[in-house]
Design a protein around this motif. Structure first.
Motif, mmCIF file in Angstrom:
data_model
loop_
_atom_site.group_PDB
_atom_site.id
_atom_site.type_symbol
_atom_site.label_atom_id
_atom_site.label_comp_id
_atom_site.label_asym_id
_atom_site.label_seq_id
_atom_site.Cartn_x
_atom_site.Cartn_y
_atom_site.Cartn_z
ATOM 1 N N ASP A 24 0.846 -1.584 0.000
ATOM 2 C CA ASP A 24 0.427 -0.058 0.135
ATOM 3 C C ASP A 24 1.163 1.007 -0.068
ATOM 4 O O ASP A 24 0.353 2.317 0.201
ATOM 5 C CB ASP A 24 -1.217 0.048 1.134
ATOM 6 C CG ASP A 24 -0.412 -0.039 2.488
ATOM 7 O OD1 ASP A 24 1.191 -0.053 2.522
ATOM 8 O OD2 ASP A 24 -1.133 -0.392 3.264
ATOM 9 N N HIS A 25 2.592 1.337 -0.071
ATOM 10 C CA HIS A 25 3.053 1.974 -0.078
ATOM 11 C C HIS A 25 3.402 2.606 -1.606
ATOM 12 O O HIS A 25 4.106 3.776 -1.735
ATOM 13 C CB HIS A 25 4.192 2.540 0.190
ATOM 14 C CG HIS A 25 4.460 2.263 2.144
ATOM 15 N ND1 HIS A 25 3.357 1.709 2.412
ATOM 16 C CD2 HIS A 25 4.473 2.935 2.607
ATOM 17 C CE1 HIS A 25 3.085 2.034 4.048
ATOM 18 N NE2 HIS A 25 4.012 2.703 4.452
ATOM 19 N N SER A 26 2.693 2.067 -2.601
ATOM 20 C CA SER A 26 2.885 2.047 -4.146
ATOM 21 C C SER A 26 2.614 3.818 -4.265
ATOM 22 O O SER A 26 1.544 4.125 -3.266
ATOM 23 C CB SER A 26 2.123 0.922 -4.895
ATOM 24 O OG SER A 26 0.248 1.130 -4.688
ATOM 25 N N ARG A 27 3.038 4.070 -5.575
ATOM 26 C CA ARG A 27 2.126 5.576 -5.531
ATOM 27 C C ARG A 27 0.287 5.467 -6.398
ATOM 28 O O ARG A 27 0.288 4.013 -6.424
ATOM 29 C CB ARG A 27 2.958 6.232 -6.596
ATOM 30 C CG ARG A 27 4.309 6.934 -6.072
ATOM 31 C CD ARG A 27 5.410 7.081 -6.958
ATOM 32 N NE ARG A 27 5.178 8.460 -7.407
ATOM 33 C CZ ARG A 27 5.124 9.261 -8.327
ATOM 34 N NH1 ARG A 27 6.353 9.011 -9.238
ATOM 35 N NH2 ARG A 27 5.256 10.138 -8.673
ATOM 36 N N ILE A 289 -10.441 1.873 -9.360
ATOM 37 C CA ILE A 289 -9.515 1.863 -9.126
ATOM 38 C C ILE A 289 -8.541 0.950 -9.839
ATOM 39 O O ILE A 289 -9.390 -0.215 -10.090
ATOM 40 C CB ILE A 289 -9.328 1.621 -6.963
ATOM 41 C CG1 ILE A 289 -9.395 1.988 -6.364
ATOM 42 C CG2 ILE A 289 -7.463 1.135 -6.637
ATOM 43 C CD1 ILE A 289 -10.017 1.971 -5.126
ATOM 44 N N THR A 290 -7.519 1.508 -10.718
ATOM 45 C CA THR A 290 -6.895 0.837 -11.351
ATOM 46 C C THR A 290 -4.906 0.439 -11.659
ATOM 47 O O THR A 290 -5.139 1.555 -10.793
ATOM 48 C CB THR A 290 -7.141 0.727 -12.803
ATOM 49 O OG1 THR A 290 -7.171 0.076 -14.397
ATOM 50 C CG2 THR A 290 -7.339 1.792 -13.631
ATOM 51 N N ASN A 291 -5.010 0.184 -12.618
ATOM 52 C CA ASN A 291 -3.230 0.215 -12.505
ATOM 53 C C ASN A 291 -2.792 1.185 -14.215
ATOM 54 O O ASN A 291 -3.676 1.541 -14.710
ATOM 55 C CB ASN A 291 -2.601 -0.884 -12.842
ATOM 56 C CG ASN A 291 -2.242 -1.675 -11.432
ATOM 57 O OD1 ASN A 291 -3.073 -1.276 -10.461
ATOM 58 N ND2 ASN A 291 -1.557 -2.824 -11.243
ATOM 59 N N PHE A 292 -1.682 1.076 -14.278
ATOM 60 C CA PHE A 292 -1.512 1.752 -16.025
ATOM 61 C C PHE A 292 -1.255 1.341 -16.462
ATOM 62 O O PHE A 292 -0.084 -0.372 -16.414
ATOM 63 C CB PHE A 292 0.433 2.803 -15.377
ATOM 64 C CG PHE A 292 -0.174 3.613 -14.473
ATOM 65 C CD1 PHE A 292 -0.858 4.757 -15.630
ATOM 66 C CD2 PHE A 292 -0.279 4.028 -13.103
ATOM 67 C CE1 PHE A 292 -1.060 6.192 -14.030
ATOM 68 C CE2 PHE A 292 -0.359 4.918 -12.580
ATOM 69 C CZ PHE A 292 -1.162 6.224 -13.073
ATOM 70 N N SER A 328 1.523 -4.298 -14.463
ATOM 71 C CA SER A 328 1.043 -4.994 -13.402
ATOM 72 C C SER A 328 0.965 -4.573 -12.056
ATOM 73 O O SER A 328 0.675 -4.464 -10.697
ATOM 74 C CB SER A 328 1.961 -6.584 -14.109
ATOM 75 O OG SER A 328 0.750 -6.779 -15.401
ATOM 76 N N PHE A 329 2.967 -5.174 -12.035
ATOM 77 C CA PHE A 329 2.985 -4.453 -10.631
ATOM 78 C C PHE A 329 3.817 -3.053 -10.331
ATOM 79 O O PHE A 329 4.368 -2.754 -9.087
ATOM 80 C CB PHE A 329 4.927 -5.391 -10.277
ATOM 81 C CG PHE A 329 4.740 -6.686 -10.068
ATOM 82 C CD1 PHE A 329 3.717 -7.328 -9.450
ATOM 83 C CD2 PHE A 329 5.149 -7.423 -11.040
ATOM 84 C CE1 PHE A 329 3.684 -8.762 -8.772
ATOM 85 C CE2 PHE A 329 5.058 -9.045 -11.245
ATOM 86 C CZ PHE A 329 4.614 -9.585 -9.857
ATOM 87 N N GLY A 330 2.781 -2.529 -10.761
ATOM 88 C CA GLY A 330 3.242 -0.716 -11.103
ATOM 89 C C GLY A 330 2.627 0.414 -9.516
ATOM 90 O O GLY A 330 1.540 -0.585 -8.720
ATOM 91 N N ASP A 331 2.273 1.317 -10.114
ATOM 92 C CA ASP A 331 1.293 1.815 -9.157
ATOM 93 C C ASP A 331 -0.007 2.134 -10.008
ATOM 94 O O ASP A 331 -0.394 1.541 -10.945
ATOM 95 C CB ASP A 331 2.103 3.195 -8.979
ATOM 96 C CG ASP A 331 3.447 3.744 -8.332
ATOM 97 O OD1 ASP A 331 3.506 3.237 -7.761
ATOM 98 O OD2 ASP A 331 3.797 4.440 -9.495
#
Length: 338
Positions: A24-27, A289-292, A328-331
């Motif tokens: 949960d410390h991802s941007r 809520i989604t990723n890039f 996948s593993f991104g912000d």
């Protein structure tokens, strides 16, 4: 609509190879759906973006080790299990050019006969689907995307903390950002959390190879929403509370079922085959809520349908400038509305 309208430039160094820890410390980029205005936060601050009475809907599917090594005759092949339907498995095989109908695939003590060959193989294995998944989890590899260069050591590194329903060959990665502690904080704020299921398959990750979006063929994926969950989400809609989808797979689950039932969410278990493109009318979700996502992907097109292509590509341009981590593993991105 031209596929290249959804292209953008991404430096390879911004493709994330692993999750941030704690997750949960991802941007977190907050994108206003109406104005296109952007704010930059950390994901644990999502709590501040949620309101009491909001409904957060999550995909509880669970990934299995779907990539196996086997052989057809004297040739070695990679066997990628996709889904079982009507007693046969949809399978990708690499290399598959010389594999023919009637050939027998051998994976350890497992045998499977090739029954059909088209864009995917249809294979009849010598054991029930549940037993084959058990075998795969014992002997297979984690089915990470091709842009991730190192396979995680443990399956839970490519899994959400709330995954319960086995059946996916790719993770619903927007859920990676949630920890058990963060979910507790969200519940404590009075946010209602609901779970649906979409088993992620080729319909999600297959790249668009056509120049025109409408010519891209989607593949059906299995979804399940209980009657009770549908009733609670419908009640929230009636009361004017926000329904926030965690991930594009959740969007396709909710909107796919609604599209089959005249815009109404109902309890449903079965296939959904929906390509959400600009112009699509959303009936269920209010925020996302989604990723890039990858350039020219069906997932980027879906987000563009919800927000507007110009807002999305402008946000992505800012994300590149601000060195966000992608894929996948991104912000994460929170598309906010009201």
């Amino acid at each position: 609509m031209r596929t290249d309208l959804f292209d953008y430039d991404l430096p390879e160094k911004l493709i994330a190879q692993y999750s941030v820890e704690p997750r949960d410390h991802s941007r977190l980029m907050v994108l206003d759906r109406e104005t296109g205005r952007v704010e930059h936060k950390r994901f644990y601050e999502i709590v501040d973006e949620l309101h009491e009475g909001d409904v957060l809907v999550m995909n509880n599917t669970k990934v299995f080790r779907a990539r196996l090594r086997g052989g057809v005759g004297e040739r070695k092949v990679e066997v990628f299990l996709l889904r079982e339907r009507d007693g046969l498995w949809d399978v990708l095989m690499q290399p598959g050019r010389h594999v023919s109908v009637g050939d027998v695939v051998k994976i350890g003590d497992v045998r499977g006969e090739v029954v059909e060959k088209a864009d995917v193989f249809r294979v009849k294995f010598d054991r029930p689907a549940t037993d084959l998944v058990v075998f795969a989890n014992a002997h297979g590899e984690i089915p990470i995307p091709p842009y991730v260069h190192e396979v995680p050591e443990h399956l839970d590194q490519y899994q959400t903390v709330y995954a319960t329903e086995i059946g996916s060959v790719a993770a619903p990665t927007s859920g990676f950002h949630f920890t058990e502690e963060l979910l507790e904080r969200i519940r404590a704020k009075g946010v209602q959390i609901e779970y649906v299921t979409l088993h992620v398959g080729i319909g999600t990750f297959r790249p668009v190879k056509t120049d025109i979006l409408e010519e891209h063929e989607m593949h059906a994926e299995f979804v399940a929403v209980s009657e009770k969950v549908a009733e609670r989400i419908n009640l929230a809609k009636q009361e004017g509370r926000r329904v926030i989808a965690v991930g594009t797979t959740t969007v396709r689950t909710l909107e796919g079922i609604a599209a089959l039932h005249e815009g109404k969410l109902v309890g449903y278990s079965g296939d959904v085959n929906l390509f959400i493109k600009p112009g699509f009318e959303f009936h269920v979700i209010d925020a996302l809520i989604t990723n890039f996502h990858l350039p020219k992907s069906t997932l980027l097109v879906l987000v563009s349908a919800f927000v507007g292509r110009e807002h999305v590509l402008s946000a992505y341009e800012q994300a590149v400038t601000e060195t966000y981590r992608f894929f996948s593993f991104g912000d994460a991105m929170f598309v906010r509305y009201a």
